[in-house]
Write a protein that holds these residues in place. Sequence first.
Motif, short mmCIF file in Angstrom:
data_model
loop_
_atom_site.label_atom_id
_atom_site.label_comp_id
_atom_site.label_asym_id
_atom_site.label_seq_id
_atom_site.Cartn_x
_atom_site.Cartn_y
_atom_site.Cartn_z
N ARG A 711 0.83 -1.20 0.00
CA ARG A 711 0.00 0.00 0.00
C ARG A 711 0.87 1.26 0.00
O ARG A 711 0.41 2.33 -0.41
CB ARG A 711 -0.95 -0.02 1.19
CG ARG A 711 -0.28 0.18 2.52
CD ARG A 711 -1.25 0.06 3.69
NE ARG A 711 -1.73 -1.29 3.86
CZ ARG A 711 -3.02 -1.61 3.84
NH1 ARG A 711 -3.93 -0.68 3.65
NH2 ARG A 711 -3.41 -2.86 4.02
N LEU A 715 -0.29 4.00 -2.68
CA LEU A 715 -0.73 5.34 -2.28
C LEU A 715 0.27 6.41 -2.68
O LEU A 715 -0.11 7.55 -2.95
CB LEU A 715 -0.98 5.38 -0.78
CG LEU A 715 -2.44 5.13 -0.37
CD1 LEU A 715 -2.75 3.64 -0.47
CD2 LEU A 715 -2.72 5.64 1.02
N HIS A 719 -0.93 9.45 -4.97
CA HIS A 719 -0.75 10.85 -4.57
C HIS A 719 0.00 11.63 -5.65
O HIS A 719 -0.38 12.77 -5.98
CB HIS A 719 0.02 10.91 -3.25
CG HIS A 719 0.20 12.29 -2.72
ND1 HIS A 719 -0.77 12.95 -1.99
CD2 HIS A 719 1.24 13.16 -2.81
CE1 HIS A 719 -0.34 14.14 -1.66
NE2 HIS A 719 0.89 14.30 -2.13
N MET A 764 -7.93 15.20 2.26
CA MET A 764 -8.41 13.86 1.93
C MET A 764 -7.27 12.87 1.77
O MET A 764 -7.28 11.78 2.37
CB MET A 764 -9.26 13.92 0.66
CG MET A 764 -10.54 14.74 0.82
SD MET A 764 -11.51 14.83 -0.70
CE MET A 764 -11.82 13.11 -1.00
N GLU A 765 -6.27 13.22 0.96
CA GLU A 765 -5.13 12.32 0.79
C GLU A 765 -4.33 12.18 2.07
O GLU A 765 -3.82 11.10 2.39
CB GLU A 765 -4.23 12.85 -0.34
CG GLU A 765 -4.72 12.53 -1.73
CD GLU A 765 -4.53 11.06 -2.07
OE1 GLU A 765 -3.44 10.53 -1.82
OE2 GLU A 765 -5.48 10.45 -2.57
N SER A 768 -6.20 9.80 4.26
CA SER A 768 -6.06 8.43 3.75
C SER A 768 -4.70 7.86 4.11
O SER A 768 -4.60 6.71 4.59
CB SER A 768 -6.26 8.44 2.23
OG SER A 768 -6.01 7.16 1.69
N ALA A 769 -3.63 8.62 3.89
CA ALA A 769 -2.29 8.14 4.23
C ALA A 769 -2.15 7.93 5.74
O ALA A 769 -1.49 6.98 6.19
CB ALA A 769 -1.24 9.13 3.74
N LEU A 771 -4.55 7.02 7.86
CA LEU A 771 -5.26 5.79 8.23
C LEU A 771 -4.48 4.55 7.80
O LEU A 771 -4.44 3.54 8.53
CB LEU A 771 -6.66 5.79 7.61
CG LEU A 771 -7.62 6.86 8.14
CD1 LEU A 771 -8.95 6.79 7.40
CD2 LEU A 771 -7.85 6.70 9.63
N HIS A 772 -3.85 4.59 6.64
CA HIS A 772 -3.07 3.44 6.18
C HIS A 772 -1.82 3.27 7.05
O HIS A 772 -1.44 2.13 7.36
CB HIS A 772 -2.70 3.60 4.71
CG HIS A 772 -3.82 3.31 3.77
ND1 HIS A 772 -4.22 2.03 3.47
CD2 HIS A 772 -4.65 4.13 3.09
CE1 HIS A 772 -5.24 2.07 2.62
NE2 HIS A 772 -5.52 3.34 2.37
#
Length: 804
Positions: A711, A715, A719, A764-765, A768-769, A771-772
């Motif tokens: 991931r 990601l 990005h 948003m990105e 997302s990063a 949470l990953h």
Amino acid sequence: MGSLFRSEEVCLAQLFLQSASAYSCISELGERGLLEFRDLNPKVSPFQRRFVGEVRRCEEMEKTFTFLQQELRAAGRLPAPCPESPRAPAAREALRVQEQSEQLAQELREVSRSRSSLRDRLRDLRQHLHVLREGQRFTSLPVGPGVPAGLGREPILDPSLHHHLDRKINFVAGVIHPWRVTAFERLLWRACRGYLVASFVEMPEPMEDPATGESITWVIFLISYWGEQIGQKIRKISNCFHCQVYGYPESEASRTEAITRLHGQIQELSTLEETEKYLAEVLDKVAQVLPTWRVQVQKMKAIYLVLNQCSFDVTKKCLIAEVWCPVRDLTQVQDALRQGSVSGSCFVQRVPTTESPPTLIRTNKFTAGFQSIVDAYGVASYQEVNPAPYAIITFPFIFAIMFGDVGHGLLMFLFALWMVLYEDSPRLRQGTNEIWLTFFEGRYLILLMGAFSIYTGFIYNECFSKATAIFPSAWSVATMANHSSWSSAYLATHPSLTLDPNVTGVFQGPYPFGIDPIWSLATNHLNFLNSFKMKMSVVLGIVHMGFGVMLGVFNHVHFQQRHRLVLEFLPEMIFLLALFGYLVFLIFYKWIKFSAADSRVAPSILIHFIDMFLFTSNAENLPLYPGQVPVQMVLVVLALASVPVLLLGTPLYQWCRQRAPRTVRPRAVGGFMGITRRGIQHDFAEIFMHQAIHTIEYCLGCVSNTASYLRLWALSLAHAQLSEVLWSMVMRNGFVGLSYVGGVVLVPVFAAFAVLTVAILLVMEGLSAFLHALRLHWVEFQNKFYVGAGYKLCPFAFAPDTWE
């Protein structure tokens, strides 16, 4: 900060408090915030405990304080915050606070009641006065030309004409809410069938609505009618519409006299100003003392609630309390008891226990955000390795791998730096927005994420998706052009040109730092970044997991479970390194051995890795080094042989210990990894089931977790591509025109680009990063050594954030 790597040593202790000094001792301990009290009366109802009367008295005072605060808010005042934390009041001082608060509450009730009655009286008088004044316009008609003198003034109201006309005109006058006028007029007309004349006019000045407290413009009505039954209907309808009806004299002289009388009564209500002034003085006094009283009573109530958890000894002269206490703070506890007791006879004593103590990890404003991330997964078991100090580096770095961009990282870093520099500002700390408070509490985490994103952005050579030429490119186009002798016709038919690194002088060596900026112009740059980031993700993931397995060694040594070093740690490392550590070796070996000259004959690592598990070789895929197939077979056999050792080693060792006749001294703390020590009695089936689950989870997890680290590659590419799309579709359109009009167009284009960058790429990105990265730490990293089955030490403290 030593406790950051492992929770502090916590012991169970008993406090022996004299009845006369118990209150002051608990107060002193609450000011320091050192102990967590245990309830020694769990089966006793809260209403049957010894100090329930004192608790009720505190609750009654809190009700009084609530009334006082409501009066302050009704007057538009807010009590000032308590400048300093006062100590819990003594018994006499508590009685004084109770008496004074009740006295102030009684004064406020009386003064408020008096002011309310005076206001209602003044409002009624003013409304009555306006009703009489406005009514004069309808009932007193001026004398016009051609009208007899006797009939020009009050032709209907003159009493001498009543017996001639055989009728009597009556009036109903008052005020009504403006929202009810239309319905009121319609109902009057339908109920009285026109036997009335109704007039409506707005009051000249707005007045307060007693029901809502709002200032509204009332409507004055004057209804003339004849007939007693009609009058009864009108009064009933007025009552239904909550109208305020006032008397309306029939003669003008009586109305004039009533107006004069009302003026006098309004002037006599001068005591309202004095009442308002006295009420303001009382409210000032309340606003001054209420914050201190509230804090004192809250502390007093908390002390009595703690005392209700204590038990008495046989003589009923001493209270006994059980507490969890950090061992390093025992001297402070004894000092607090010495200061709180009169004769110095209160003391603390450690008590042996088989229960697992609570977890205490002291943090500061920098480490609190990282510790909260770990605690969200589960509070650390007692004295196991804490992942938080390692997450200070690994979490921002893994986030930055997925978020690598110099521009975006710089914006995030500056935003966090602003919060850090103004962290003491009350405006930032006392916000009511929950999302903002979340960002503010994690300001140091965001600061490091931005700093690491700048670092990885320089490695990727991306700043808002554009490459920067900090150093000269290592690729020479001129050398390639001289060697290839490209003609104008060749250049016209070939929009893309190939740079061959095998040509002398075309490729002059690696770029000093990061990726060469010429790759941003290449048509195959995505293929190059795919290969680079995929291998980087695998390497970093295996190193991260291996580091997690290594941290388990500290748990085994600390809990004196050295057999786990041989029966668990060693098989786990052999399985991980023999398979996936070997994969990392292949990646680096291929990078080092093969250059651009022989890159076309370089074998595929993926095919070699698949053949490794199948115990075969592929003739079309050349080996990387001599003897590769036997080495791979040995590694697979070692990995497979480590599985039964990991599965059966610990259960068999525990079974042999159970069969061996020897004396074992029980430890004070339970075992690690979920196995509870009950003397020397162990349930072999339970241990075997637990170890089987752990073995299956670890072996399958090594495969799935390695794939999960991909991931980082996905990601990071997402990005970069999203940033490039945003630049090409938005920002590049602002550079089309080079005239003055183009400069004007560039302003809204840049505004749109900035808004979309912040909203999509940063928020948003970034989320997302985040949470990953959180998932990689919780699942892939922490499950290699972290149990997280503990519970926090919650000290009894008056001041919040005692441990910060």
